[in-house]
Design a protein around this motif. Structure first.
Motif, mmCIF file in Angstrom:
data_model
loop_
_atom_site.group_PDB
_atom_site.id
_atom_site.type_symbol
_atom_site.label_atom_id
_atom_site.label_comp_id
_atom_site.label_asym_id
_atom_site.label_seq_id
_atom_site.Cartn_x
_atom_site.Cartn_y
_atom_site.Cartn_z
ATOM 1 N N ASP A 19 40.705 41.818 14.162
ATOM 2 C CA ASP A 19 39.259 42.037 14.052
ATOM 3 C C ASP A 19 38.600 42.353 15.388
ATOM 4 O O ASP A 19 37.641 43.134 15.436
ATOM 5 N N ASN A 20 39.087 41.730 16.471
ATOM 6 C CA ASN A 20 38.428 41.960 17.766
ATOM 7 C C ASN A 20 39.301 42.760 18.738
ATOM 8 O O ASN A 20 39.044 42.788 19.936
ATOM 9 N N TYR A 21 40.335 43.431 18.210
ATOM 10 C CA TYR A 21 41.271 44.160 19.069
ATOM 11 C C TYR A 21 40.572 45.232 19.904
ATOM 12 O O TYR A 21 39.753 46.004 19.403
ATOM 13 N N ARG A 22 40.922 45.263 21.184
ATOM 14 C CA ARG A 22 40.490 46.316 22.093
ATOM 15 C C ARG A 22 41.706 46.762 22.900
ATOM 16 O O ARG A 22 42.417 45.925 23.455
ATOM 17 N N PHE A 23 41.927 48.055 22.968
ATOM 18 C CA PHE A 23 43.091 48.549 23.703
ATOM 19 C C PHE A 23 42.983 48.179 25.180
ATOM 20 O O PHE A 23 41.980 48.487 25.820
ATOM 21 N N PRO A 24 44.009 47.513 25.744
ATOM 22 C CA PRO A 24 43.950 47.111 27.161
ATOM 23 C C PRO A 24 44.139 48.328 28.075
ATOM 24 O O PRO A 24 45.151 49.017 27.994
ATOM 25 N N SER A 25 43.172 48.581 28.921
ATOM 26 C CA SER A 25 43.285 49.713 29.852
ATOM 27 C C SER A 25 42.829 49.344 31.258
ATOM 28 O O SER A 25 42.631 50.202 32.104
ATOM 29 N N HIS A 26 42.676 48.027 31.492
ATOM 30 C CA HIS A 26 42.116 47.552 32.752
ATOM 31 C C HIS A 26 42.985 47.864 33.964
ATOM 32 O O HIS A 26 42.491 47.921 35.097
ATOM 33 N N ARG A 27 44.308 48.082 33.750
ATOM 34 C CA ARG A 27 45.185 48.410 34.870
ATOM 35 C C ARG A 27 45.697 49.853 34.798
ATOM 36 O O ARG A 27 46.526 50.252 35.605
ATOM 37 N N LEU A 28 45.191 50.595 33.845
ATOM 38 C CA LEU A 28 45.568 51.998 33.723
ATOM 39 C C LEU A 28 44.917 52.782 34.864
ATOM 40 O O LEU A 28 43.726 52.627 35.130
ATOM 41 N N LEU A 29 45.710 53.601 35.535
ATOM 42 C CA LEU A 29 45.182 54.410 36.632
ATOM 43 C C LEU A 29 44.087 55.319 36.095
ATOM 44 O O LEU A 29 44.289 56.019 35.098
ATOM 45 N N ARG A 30 42.926 55.286 36.700
ATOM 46 C CA ARG A 30 41.796 56.075 36.209
ATOM 47 C C ARG A 30 41.838 57.515 36.723
ATOM 48 O O ARG A 30 41.256 58.417 36.130
ATOM 49 N N ARG A 31 42.513 57.716 37.851
ATOM 50 C CA ARG A 31 42.535 59.048 38.484
ATOM 51 C C ARG A 31 43.892 59.271 39.122
ATOM 52 O O ARG A 31 44.414 58.398 39.812
ATOM 53 N N GLN A 32 44.451 60.419 38.863
ATOM 54 C CA GLN A 32 45.755 60.760 39.439
ATOM 55 C C GLN A 32 45.704 60.837 40.951
ATOM 56 O O GLN A 32 44.676 61.195 41.538
ATOM 57 N N ASN A 33 46.817 60.527 41.583
ATOM 58 C CA ASN A 33 46.922 60.675 43.031
ATOM 59 C C ASN A 33 47.521 62.012 43.419
ATOM 60 O O ASN A 33 47.174 62.576 44.458
ATOM 61 N N ASN A 34 48.446 62.523 42.592
ATOM 62 C CA ASN A 34 49.161 63.753 42.924
ATOM 63 C C ASN A 34 48.848 64.841 41.900
ATOM 64 O O ASN A 34 49.224 64.727 40.735
ATOM 65 N N PRO A 35 48.182 65.924 42.307
ATOM 66 C CA PRO A 35 47.781 66.964 41.352
ATOM 67 C C PRO A 35 48.953 67.768 40.795
ATOM 68 O O PRO A 35 48.815 68.458 39.783
ATOM 69 N N ASP A 36 50.107 67.700 41.450
ATOM 70 C CA ASP A 36 51.259 68.498 41.029
ATOM 71 C C ASP A 36 52.163 67.781 40.035
ATOM 72 O O ASP A 36 53.173 68.327 39.605
ATOM 73 N N ARG A 37 51.790 66.558 39.671
ATOM 74 C CA ARG A 37 52.633 65.786 38.758
ATOM 75 C C ARG A 37 51.935 65.545 37.418
ATOM 76 O O ARG A 37 50.705 65.590 37.339
ATOM 77 N N THR A 38 52.744 65.259 36.403
ATOM 78 C CA THR A 38 52.225 64.952 35.066
ATOM 79 C C THR A 38 52.045 63.444 34.931
ATOM 80 O O THR A 38 52.987 62.686 35.179
#
Length: 272
Positions: A19-38
């Motif tokens: 009922d109260n599930y929220r996908f955990p994204s607090h440690r997900l990188l918000r912005r890539q560091n390397n533009p040449d990588r996927t």
């Protein structure tokens, strides 16, 4: 992995319900560091009964492998404990397994997260559906992550992280549905940690059509600790210090887990 993720989880994985599930994204990188990588997110599905240092170490090995040998940039890692509907010997209740994974991630890592979605399901969720869940939450709900330019959003590659024993079962005819195999290995791909006792050449020979999406990672320092062995030690009242995180040992002691001998009388089918 350099992190520019957000702070602590707004709601602990162990406190979530359907009922109260929220996908955990607090440690997900918000912005890539390397533009040449996927951008890449690693997902480990399993029993984690209990979680061990090898489960945690797998993420570090995969992160190194991705950085050195591929064009991926790891932007997140998730532990996804199986639901109670899996029903196997030695499987502690999902609420305990989620909490142990949570404690382990908090104690040992700055980038790993625990997603309780699979564990909360009343029915067993096939791995293919679990990966679809991550694809939906990360790329559709969150819209991927920011590219290195800070403006464009980029889709994230979702990939299964597993031990060699899983590839062994995938290569055995009749164990996995063909459509699930094609979905997992064809659409997502897998990073597989080599384990002694598994003939990787034989296993991969039956998965030739997906070989470009299967990355085999060699353990430079062999670690064969398993949840099965940990449970055996605990039943025999033997020390598991330095095999699993201290916070997990304390939790097991407090909740008197893995003390009965019922498991010893039946063979496991491991999903770790």
């Amino acid at each position: 992995m350099t992190t520019n993720a957000a702070g602590p989880a707004p709601l602990a994985a162990s406190a979530m319900t359907l009922d109260n599930y929220r996908f955990p994204s607090h440690r997900l990188l918000r912005r890539q560091n390397n533009p040449d990588r996927t951008p890449l997110v690693l997902v480990a599905c399993g029993s984690f009964s209990p979680i061990t240092y090898l489960h945690l170490r797998m993420f570090e090995m995969a992160n190194d492998y991705a950085r050195i040998n591929t064009q991926y940039e790891v932007v997140g890692g998730y532990l996804s404990p199986v639901s109670d509907a899996y029903k196997k010997a030695g499987l502690a209740e999902s609420r305990h397994r989620v909490r142990m994974c949570e404690l382990a991630a908090e104690e040992t890592s700055s980038w790993l997260m625990v997603d309780p979605w699979e564990a909360l399901q009343p029915d067993y969720m096939p791995t293919a559906k679990v990966l679809d869940h991550f694809e939906h939450e990360i790329n559709h709900v969150l819209g991927g992550i920011l590219g290195a330019d800070g403006e464009t959003r980029r889709p994230v590659k979702i990939m299964l992280l597993a031990g060699a024993d899983l590839i062994g079962t995938m290569s055995t005819p009749g164990v996995w549905a063909e459509k699930d195999l094609d979905h997992i290995l064809g659409n997502f791909g897998a990073m597989i940690i080599e384990r002694s006792g598994t003939d990787m050449d034989e296993a991969l020979a039956n998965l030739k059509q997906w070989e470009d999406n299967i990355h085999v990672i060699t353990q430079m320092i062999q670690n064969n600790v398993s949840s099965t062995k940990i449970r055996l030690f605990l039943r025999r009242d033997m020390s598991v210090q330095y095999l699993i995180p201290a916070s997990v040992i304390q939790y097991i002691d407090q909740n008197k887990l893995y003390t009965d001998d019922a498991e010893g009388k039946s063979k496991d089918k491991e999903k770790q």
